[in-house]
Every structure is written in C-alpha cells, then in structure tokens.
Design a protein around this motif. Structure first.
Motif, PDB file in Angstrom:
ATOM      1  N   TYR A  95       0.819  -1.103   0.147  1.00 53.59           N
ATOM      2  CA  TYR A  95       0.013  -0.093   0.220  1.00 53.59           C
ATOM      3  C   TYR A  95       0.838   1.300  -0.093  1.00 53.59           C
ATOM      4  O   TYR A  95       1.867   1.295   0.620  1.00 53.59           O
ATOM      5  N   GLN A  96       0.448   2.340  -0.477  1.00 48.89           N
ATOM      6  CA  GLN A  96       1.151   3.612  -0.723  1.00 48.89           C
ATOM      7  C   GLN A  96       1.287   4.029   0.770  1.00 48.89           C
ATOM      8  O   GLN A  96       2.199   4.558   1.159  1.00 48.89           O
ATOM      9  N   ASP A  97       0.087   4.036   1.550  1.00 45.97           N
ATOM     10  CA  ASP A  97       0.401   4.711   2.929  1.00 45.97           C
ATOM     11  C   ASP A  97      -0.547   3.446   3.819  1.00 45.97           C
ATOM     12  O   ASP A  97      -1.620   3.554   3.784  1.00 45.97           O
ATOM     13  N   PRO A  98       0.338   2.813   4.521  1.00 45.22           N
ATOM     14  CA  PRO A  98      -0.285   1.673   5.332  1.00 45.22           C
ATOM     15  C   PRO A  98      -1.441   2.238   6.436  1.00 45.22           C
ATOM     16  O   PRO A  98      -2.318   1.650   6.975  1.00 45.22           O
ATOM     17  N   LYS A  99      -1.069   3.450   6.760  1.00 49.75           N
ATOM     18  CA  LYS A  99      -2.076   4.184   7.799  1.00 49.75           C
ATOM     19  C   LYS A  99      -3.457   4.536   7.278  1.00 49.75           C
ATOM     20  O   LYS A  99      -4.292   4.878   8.265  1.00 49.75           O
ATOM     21  N   ARG A 100      -3.531   4.268   5.663  1.00 46.70           N
ATOM     22  CA  ARG A 100      -4.785   4.531   5.499  1.00 46.70           C
ATOM     23  C   ARG A 100      -5.858   3.305   5.174  1.00 46.70           C
ATOM     24  O   ARG A 100      -6.841   3.309   4.870  1.00 46.70           O
ATOM     25  N   ILE A 101      -5.315   2.254   5.637  1.00 48.64           N
ATOM     26  CA  ILE A 101      -5.847   1.107   5.840  1.00 48.64           C
ATOM     27  C   ILE A 101      -6.987   0.983   6.764  1.00 48.64           C
ATOM     28  O   ILE A 101      -6.680   1.493   8.003  1.00 48.64           O
ATOM     29  N   ARG A 102      -8.206   0.942   6.626  1.00 47.98           N
ATOM     30  CA  ARG A 102      -9.276   1.020   7.569  1.00 47.98           C
ATOM     31  C   ARG A 102      -9.259  -0.299   8.410  1.00 47.98           C
ATOM     32  O   ARG A 102      -9.979  -1.180   8.014  1.00 47.98           O
ATOM     33  N   LYS A 103      -8.655  -0.277   9.483  1.00 43.24           N
ATOM     34  CA  LYS A 103      -8.547  -1.502  10.281  1.00 43.24           C
ATOM     35  C   LYS A 103      -9.299  -1.188  11.761  1.00 43.24           C
ATOM     36  O   LYS A 103      -9.570  -2.154  12.475  1.00 43.24           O
ATOM     37  N   HIS A 104      -9.768   0.007  12.039  1.00 44.74           N
ATOM     38  CA  HIS A 104     -10.276   0.215  13.371  1.00 44.74           C
ATOM     39  C   HIS A 104     -11.869   0.415  13.195  1.00 44.74           C
ATOM     40  O   HIS A 104     -12.371   1.174  12.307  1.00 44.74           O
ATOM     41  N   ARG A 105     -12.398  -0.502  14.021  1.00 39.90           N
ATOM     42  CA  ARG A 105     -13.814  -0.734  13.716  1.00 39.90           C
ATOM     43  C   ARG A 105     -14.590  -0.028  14.984  1.00 39.90           C
ATOM     44  O   ARG A 105     -14.182  -0.005  16.064  1.00 39.90           O
ATOM     45  N   VAL A 106     -15.852   0.617  14.704  1.00 37.74           N
ATOM     46  CA  VAL A 106     -16.630   1.224  15.674  1.00 37.74           C
ATOM     47  C   VAL A 106     -17.773   0.634  15.615  1.00 37.74           C
ATOM     48  O   VAL A 106     -18.459   0.491  14.563  1.00 37.74           O
ATOM     49  N   SER A 107     -18.521   0.587  16.835  1.00 38.51           N
ATOM     50  CA  SER A 107     -20.089  -0.215  17.037  1.00 38.51           C
ATOM     51  C   SER A 107     -20.998   1.117  17.397  1.00 38.51           C
ATOM     52  O   SER A 107     -20.384   1.816  18.277  1.00 38.51           O
ATOM     53  N   LEU A 108     -22.073   1.178  16.597  1.00 40.44           N
ATOM     54  CA  LEU A 108     -22.994   2.180  16.805  1.00 40.44           C
ATOM     55  C   LEU A 108     -24.393   1.659  16.993  1.00 40.44           C
ATOM     56  O   LEU A 108     -24.758   0.869  16.058  1.00 40.44           O
ATOM     57  N   ASN A 109     -24.895   2.101  18.301  1.00 41.28           N
ATOM     58  CA  ASN A 109     -26.306   1.793  18.312  1.00 41.28           C
ATOM     59  C   ASN A 109     -27.410   2.595  17.915  1.00 41.28           C
ATOM     60  O   ASN A 109     -27.248   3.745  18.498  1.00 41.28           O
ATOM     61  N   LEU A 110     -28.329   2.347  17.242  1.00 39.94           N
ATOM     62  CA  LEU A 110     -29.377   3.406  16.928  1.00 39.94           C
ATOM     63  C   LEU A 110     -30.982   2.858  17.293  1.00 39.94           C
ATOM     64  O   LEU A 110     -30.919   1.652  17.085  1.00 39.94           O
ATOM     65  N   ASP A 111     -31.369   3.830  17.385  1.00 39.74           N
ATOM     66  CA  ASP A 111     -32.923   3.203  17.684  1.00 39.74           C
ATOM     67  C   ASP A 111     -33.640   3.318  16.565  1.00 39.74           C
ATOM     68  O   ASP A 111     -33.002   3.557  15.360  1.00 39.74           O
ATOM     69  N   ASP A 112     -34.903   2.863  16.430  1.00 36.48           N
ATOM     70  CA  ASP A 112     -35.597   2.579  15.084  1.00 36.48           C
ATOM     71  C   ASP A 112     -35.827   3.884  14.272  1.00 36.48           C
ATOM     72  O   ASP A 112     -35.646   3.954  12.944  1.00 36.48           O
ATOM     73  N   TYR A 113     -36.255   5.152  14.858  1.00 33.48           N
ATOM     74  CA  TYR A 113     -36.184   6.206  14.132  1.00 33.48           C
ATOM     75  C   TYR A 113     -34.747   6.758  13.648  1.00 33.48           C
ATOM     76  O   TYR A 113     -34.722   7.353  12.324  1.00 33.48           O
ATOM     77  N   GLU A 114     -33.905   6.811  14.445  1.00 36.12           N
ATOM     78  CA  GLU A 114     -32.392   7.035  13.907  1.00 36.12           C
ATOM     79  C   GLU A 114     -32.108   6.125  12.893  1.00 36.12           C
ATOM     80  O   GLU A 114     -31.552   6.595  11.701  1.00 36.12           O
ATOM     81  N   ALA A 115     -32.089   4.979  13.071  1.00 32.87           N
ATOM     82  CA  ALA A 115     -32.138   3.931  11.706  1.00 32.87           C
ATOM     83  C   ALA A 115     -32.825   4.273  10.630  1.00 32.87           C
ATOM     84  O   ALA A 115     -32.510   4.027   9.292  1.00 32.87           O
ATOM     85  N   ALA A 116     -34.142   4.649  10.662  1.00 32.69           N
ATOM     86  CA  ALA A 116     -34.781   5.070   9.279  1.00 32.69           C
ATOM     87  C   ALA A 116     -34.497   6.113   8.922  1.00 32.69           C
ATOM     88  O   ALA A 116     -34.553   6.224   7.632  1.00 32.69           O
TER      89      ALA A 116
END
Length: 73
Positions: free
Chosen positions: A2-23
């Motif tokens: 890779y040209q820039d190894p720091k640009r690899i998306r390896k950090h995951r984030v979990s997000l909880n939404l209610d029904d209205y936000e998900a809509a």
C-alpha cells in the motif's frame, strides 16, 4: 504493497441506533445510493471537521457569534 499503510481501515466502531435514527440513516442510504458504512463515515468525518475547524466569522454570513467563540478571538 500500500502507498500509505495508515490509510488502511482497520479500526472498527460499533454504533447502536433506535428505530427512528436507523430510519433516517436508511432513508439517506436509499436517497444517495451509497452504502451505510461509507455514508456514516462521511457524516462522522464532516462533523469532526466542523468541530475541529470552525468557520471563521467572516464566512458565517453575519450570524451572531457565540459567547464561547468570542472568547477565542
């Protein structure tokens, strides 16, 4: 490999939404035609940039300044 190894998306984030936000997110996904992860990433980065790089008063269209912003000038 890779040209820039720091640009690899390896950090995951979990997000909880209610029904209205998900809509709302699902409606934006349907409207824009992009996938959910990309849309949420773009929204998150835009919000972070707005918080870290506030618009200068001259670009704000004459909107009144907040008390916190006046203290930083």
């Amino acid at each position: 490999m890779y040209q820039d190894p720091k640009r690899i998306r390896k950090h995951r984030v979990s997000l909880n939404l209610d029904d209205y936000e998900a809509a709302v997110i699902n409606a934006l996904v349907d409207y824009t035609g992009t996938d959910r992860a990309s849309l949420l990433r773009q929204m998150l980065i835009a919000q972070a940039e707005a918080a870290l790089l506030p618009t200068p008063p001259s670009m704000a269209g004459g909107a009144p300044l907040s008390e916190a912003h006046i203290r930083t000038i």
